[in-house]
Write a protein that holds these residues in place. Structure first.
Motif, PDB file in Angstrom:
ATOM      1  N   LEU A 172       0.825  -1.210   0.000  1.00  0.00           N
ATOM      2  CA  LEU A 172       0.000   0.000   0.000  1.00  0.00           C
ATOM      3  C   LEU A 172       0.859   1.260   0.000  1.00  0.00           C
ATOM      4  O   LEU A 172       0.494   2.270  -0.607  1.00  0.00           O
ATOM      5  CB  LEU A 172      -0.936   0.001   1.207  1.00  0.00           C
ATOM      6  CG  LEU A 172      -1.990  -1.113   1.262  1.00  0.00           C
ATOM      7  CD1 LEU A 172      -2.872  -0.948   2.490  1.00  0.00           C
ATOM      8  CD2 LEU A 172      -2.839  -1.135   0.006  1.00  0.00           C
ATOM      9  N   ALA A 173       2.008   1.202   0.667  1.00  0.00           N
ATOM     10  CA  ALA A 173       2.888   2.367   0.710  1.00  0.00           C
ATOM     11  C   ALA A 173       3.499   2.674  -0.655  1.00  0.00           C
ATOM     12  O   ALA A 173       3.837   3.821  -0.948  1.00  0.00           O
ATOM     13  CB  ALA A 173       3.992   2.150   1.741  1.00  0.00           C
ATOM     14  N   ALA A 174       3.625   1.635  -1.485  1.00  0.00           N
ATOM     15  CA  ALA A 174       4.297   1.801  -2.780  1.00  0.00           C
ATOM     16  C   ALA A 174       3.328   1.885  -3.957  1.00  0.00           C
ATOM     17  O   ALA A 174       3.762   1.967  -5.106  1.00  0.00           O
ATOM     18  CB  ALA A 174       5.268   0.645  -3.000  1.00  0.00           C
ATOM     19  N   VAL A 175       2.038   1.855  -3.701  1.00  0.00           N
ATOM     20  CA  VAL A 175       1.074   1.779  -4.794  1.00  0.00           C
ATOM     21  C   VAL A 175       1.071   3.069  -5.612  1.00  0.00           C
ATOM     22  O   VAL A 175       1.203   4.166  -5.070  1.00  0.00           O
ATOM     23  CB  VAL A 175      -0.338   1.472  -4.237  1.00  0.00           C
ATOM     24  CG1 VAL A 175      -0.925   2.669  -3.504  1.00  0.00           C
ATOM     25  CG2 VAL A 175      -1.262   1.012  -5.327  1.00  0.00           C
ATOM     26  N   GLU A 176       0.966   2.921  -6.922  1.00  0.00           N
ATOM     27  CA  GLU A 176       0.947   4.090  -7.799  1.00  0.00           C
ATOM     28  C   GLU A 176      -0.449   4.694  -7.865  1.00  0.00           C
ATOM     29  O   GLU A 176      -1.433   4.045  -7.487  1.00  0.00           O
ATOM     30  CB  GLU A 176       1.415   3.696  -9.199  1.00  0.00           C
ATOM     31  CG  GLU A 176       0.534   2.712  -9.928  1.00  0.00           C
ATOM     32  CD  GLU A 176       1.122   2.283 -11.262  1.00  0.00           C
ATOM     33  OE1 GLU A 176       1.513   3.167 -12.042  1.00  0.00           O
ATOM     34  OE2 GLU A 176       1.212   1.066 -11.504  1.00  0.00           O
ATOM     35  N   MET A 182      -4.678   1.871 -13.337  1.00  0.00           N
ATOM     36  CA  MET A 182      -5.778   1.372 -14.164  1.00  0.00           C
ATOM     37  C   MET A 182      -5.404   1.435 -15.644  1.00  0.00           C
ATOM     38  O   MET A 182      -5.660   0.483 -16.399  1.00  0.00           O
ATOM     39  CB  MET A 182      -7.036   2.202 -13.906  1.00  0.00           C
ATOM     40  CG  MET A 182      -7.580   2.119 -12.486  1.00  0.00           C
ATOM     41  SD  MET A 182      -8.515   0.624 -12.117  1.00  0.00           S
ATOM     42  CE  MET A 182     -10.102   1.013 -12.850  1.00  0.00           C
ATOM     43  N   ARG A 183      -4.785   2.506 -16.059  1.00  0.00           N
ATOM     44  CA  ARG A 183      -4.403   2.636 -17.464  1.00  0.00           C
ATOM     45  C   ARG A 183      -3.347   1.584 -17.845  1.00  0.00           C
ATOM     46  O   ARG A 183      -3.410   0.978 -18.919  1.00  0.00           O
ATOM     47  CB  ARG A 183      -3.877   4.042 -17.726  1.00  0.00           C
ATOM     48  CG  ARG A 183      -3.518   4.306 -19.189  1.00  0.00           C
ATOM     49  CD  ARG A 183      -3.247   5.766 -19.466  1.00  0.00           C
ATOM     50  NE  ARG A 183      -2.182   6.301 -18.629  1.00  0.00           N
ATOM     51  CZ  ARG A 183      -2.361   7.165 -17.639  1.00  0.00           C
ATOM     52  NH1 ARG A 183      -3.591   7.588 -17.337  1.00  0.00           N
ATOM     53  NH2 ARG A 183      -1.355   7.604 -16.931  1.00  0.00           N
ATOM     54  N   ARG A 184      -2.385   1.365 -16.951  1.00  0.00           N
ATOM     55  CA  ARG A 184      -1.326   0.397 -17.250  1.00  0.00           C
ATOM     56  C   ARG A 184      -1.884  -1.012 -17.397  1.00  0.00           C
ATOM     57  O   ARG A 184      -1.353  -1.830 -18.166  1.00  0.00           O
ATOM     58  CB  ARG A 184      -0.276   0.446 -16.144  1.00  0.00           C
ATOM     59  CG  ARG A 184       0.941  -0.438 -16.397  1.00  0.00           C
ATOM     60  CD  ARG A 184       2.119   0.009 -15.564  1.00  0.00           C
ATOM     61  NE  ARG A 184       1.836  -0.051 -14.152  1.00  0.00           N
ATOM     62  CZ  ARG A 184       1.954  -1.164 -13.420  1.00  0.00           C
ATOM     63  NH1 ARG A 184       2.324  -2.296 -14.000  1.00  0.00           N
ATOM     64  NH2 ARG A 184       1.710  -1.145 -12.125  1.00  0.00           N
ATOM     65  N   HIS A 185      -2.962  -1.312 -16.687  1.00  0.00           N
ATOM     66  CA  HIS A 185      -3.563  -2.649 -16.768  1.00  0.00           C
ATOM     67  C   HIS A 185      -4.787  -2.683 -17.688  1.00  0.00           C
ATOM     68  O   HIS A 185      -5.555  -3.650 -17.654  1.00  0.00           O
ATOM     69  CB  HIS A 185      -3.930  -3.133 -15.367  1.00  0.00           C
ATOM     70  CG  HIS A 185      -2.733  -3.454 -14.521  1.00  0.00           C
ATOM     71  ND1 HIS A 185      -1.974  -4.582 -14.711  1.00  0.00           N
ATOM     72  CD2 HIS A 185      -2.142  -2.752 -13.520  1.00  0.00           C
ATOM     73  CE1 HIS A 185      -0.994  -4.601 -13.833  1.00  0.00           C
ATOM     74  NE2 HIS A 185      -1.062  -3.508 -13.099  1.00  0.00           N
ATOM     75  N   GLY A 248       0.184 -10.497 -10.912  1.00  0.00           N
ATOM     76  CA  GLY A 248       1.279  -9.938 -10.134  1.00  0.00           C
ATOM     77  C   GLY A 248       0.975  -8.614  -9.472  1.00  0.00           C
ATOM     78  O   GLY A 248       1.900  -7.860  -9.150  1.00  0.00           O
ATOM     79  N   ALA A 249      -0.289  -8.286  -9.263  1.00  0.00           N
ATOM     80  CA  ALA A 249      -0.638  -6.977  -8.704  1.00  0.00           C
ATOM     81  C   ALA A 249      -1.884  -7.047  -7.835  1.00  0.00           C
ATOM     82  O   ALA A 249      -2.661  -6.105  -7.779  1.00  0.00           O
ATOM     83  CB  ALA A 249      -0.834  -5.973  -9.839  1.00  0.00           C
TER      84      ALA A 249
END
Length: 375
Positions: A172-176, A182-185, A248-249
Motif C-alpha cells: 500500500l505504501a508503494a502503490v501508484e 488502471m491505465r497500465r492494466h 502480479g498486482a
C-alpha cells in the motif's frame, strides 16, 4: 547455514520468500534448497526443486486424479532433503505433504521449525500427535493458536505475528496513483473497481470464478478485474470469464477497489488488511449435503480469517449451496454503498488489525529458525 523450505501454493511462496530474505539478512552466507515458486526463487537466487504449480491440488477428487504427481513430488522432496542435509527443515503450511517430509527429516537428524501452523483447530486435530513427535518449533501466525496448542500439551508453539500485515503495508505504501495503475492494466478508470479474487489453485478457481463472473455482470456500473494466480495460463481463465485478468498486482488491485469477491483463504485477510469490504465465497460442488458434511468435519463457527481472528462474523461467508449469484449479489450490494454494512466491516477490520499486532513476522520467524538450527 543451509535452509530447506517447502511451500505449496501462492501465499506460501510469498511468505516463504519473505522468510528467506529475513534469514539472509541475519546470515549473508545462507544457502537455500526449496520447493516453492517464483517469489522464493528470486529471494533464494536459485530455482525450486519442484515448482508449487505442480503441487497445488485441492479437494478429494483433484488429489485422487493427481496421486502420481503428488507421489513424485514427495519422492523428489525426500531425495533433495537427503542430499542437501540442511541445518534445518522449514515447512511452510501444506500439512499433508510437509508432515511426511518432516518425518524424513527427523529420521535424518534434521531439526524441524514449522512456519505457518496447520489449521488443526479447524480440522484434523489428530495431526497434533505427529507434530509433537517431529516438530521442534511451531511458528504460528494467528494470535489464538499458541493457546490452542498449550491446552493440548504442546509447548513449542509461538506467535511470531502475521506476515500479511507487513506485506500489505509495504504494498500500500508503494502503490501508484489509481488512474496510472488502471491505465497500465488496460482497465476503465472512470468507474469504481470491483476485484475478483478466485484463489490460486485450479480447482478453487474453476468452482468460484464462474459464480463471481455471474455476480459481477449484475454491476455494469463497475470496472471488473480478476486477480490472476501464478502458474495458471490465460486459456484457463478465458474459459471461465471474459473480464480482464491482472497478474502480479493483487495487493495494488485491492488498494484501488471499492469492494471484492474473495475465495476463502489468505486473500480474505489481505483484503481486510487493505481495508476493502468483501464477500467471502467458497463454492466447491455447491451441494447442501457437502455443507452439512463440512460442518461435521470443521470444528469452527467461521471459515474466513477476519471472522476467525475477531471471533465474530464481520464479513459475510457464502459457502457451498449458499454461494449462488443471487445471494452473493445481495451481500455485495450492501457493502458497495455507504451505510451500516460497509461501516461495520471496516470497524471489524480495525479490531482485527489490533489483535494481529505489529509487522515483522518474517524477522521474528527467522530468529526462531536460526535458534532451532543452532540448537
Amino acid at each position: 547455514m543451509h535452509y530447506f523450505l517447502i511451500a505449496g501454493e501462492a501465499s506460501g511462496d510469498l511468505h516463504g520468500a519473505e522468510l528467506i530474505a529475513a534469514l539472509r539478512a541475519r546470515d549473508p552466507e545462507a544457502r537455500f534448497t526449496f520447493l516453492g515458486g517464483d517469489a522464493m526463487a528470486r529471494a533464494a537466487g536459485c530455482a525450486p526443486v519442484v515448482h508449487y504449480s505442480r503441487m497445488a491440488f485441492m479437494g478429494f477428487s483433484e488429489v485422487l486424479r493427481n496421486l502420481g504427481t503428488i507421489s513424485g513430488n514427495l519422492r523428489a522432496a525426500r531425495r533433495a532433503l537427503s542430499e542437501a542435509r540442511p541445518d534445518v527443515f522449514v515447512p511452510v503450511d501444506l500439512p499433508s505433504f510437509n508432515l511426511k517430509v518432516a518425518k524424513t527429516a527427523r529420521s535424518l537428524g534434521i531439526p524441524v521449525c514449522w512456519y505457518i501452523s496447520p489449521k488443526l483447530w479447524a480440522w484434523k486435530a489428530w495431526r497434533l500427535k505427529s507434530i509433537r513427535r517431529v516438530v521442534d518449533r511451531m511458528m504460528c501466525i494467528l494470535p489464538f493458536e499458541p493457546a490452542w496448542y498449550a491446552e493440548r500439551g504442546y509447548s513449542e508453539a509461538v506467535y511470531v505475528g502475521n506476515p500479511s500485515v507487513e506485506e500489505i503495508d509495504r504494498a500500500l505504501a508503494a502503490v501508484e496513483p489509481r488512474e496510472e495503475w488502471m491505465r497500465r492494466h488496460r482497465l476503465r478508470s472512470n468507474r469504481p473497481l470491483l476485484a475478483l479474487l478466485p484463489g490460486s489453485r485450479r480447482g478453487e478457481i474453476r468452482c468460484n470464478l464462474p459464480v463471481m463472473d455471474a455476480v459481477a455482470r449484475r454491476f455494469p456500473q463497475y470496472t471488473i478485474a480478476v486477480a490472476g494466480a501464478p502458474g495458471i495460463d490465460e486459456d484457463f481463465y478465458a474459459g471461465l470469464t471474459k473480464f480482464q485478468v491482472v497478474r502480479g498486482a493483487t495487493h495494488e488491485m485491492l488498494a484501488h477497489s471499492r469492494a471484492a469477491l474473495v475465495t476463502s483463504g489468505t486473500a480474505t485477510l489481505e483484503a481486510a488488511l487493505a481495508g476493502v469490504p468483501q464477500v467471502v465465497m467458497y463454492r466447491s460442488n455447491g451441494s447442501r449435503l457437502a455443507y452439512e458434511l463440512m460442518h461435521r468435519v470443521v470444528h469452527v463457527e467461521y471459515v474466513s480469517l477476519p471472522d476467525l481472528i475477531v471471533g465474530r462474523g464481520i464479513v459475510p461467508e457464502m459457502l457451498l449451496h449458499m454461494c449462488t449469484p443471487e445471494a452473493v449479489a445481495d451481500r455485495l450490494a450492501a457493502i458497495l454503498r455507504d451505510g451500516d454494512a460497509r461501516d461495520a466491516q471496516l470497524a471489524g477490520y480495525a479490531e482485527m488489525r489490533a489483535l494481529l499486532g505489529p509487522a515483522g513476522a518474517a524477522a521474528r520467524a527467522a530468529e526462531a529458525v536460526e535458534a532451532v538450527a543452532r540448537r
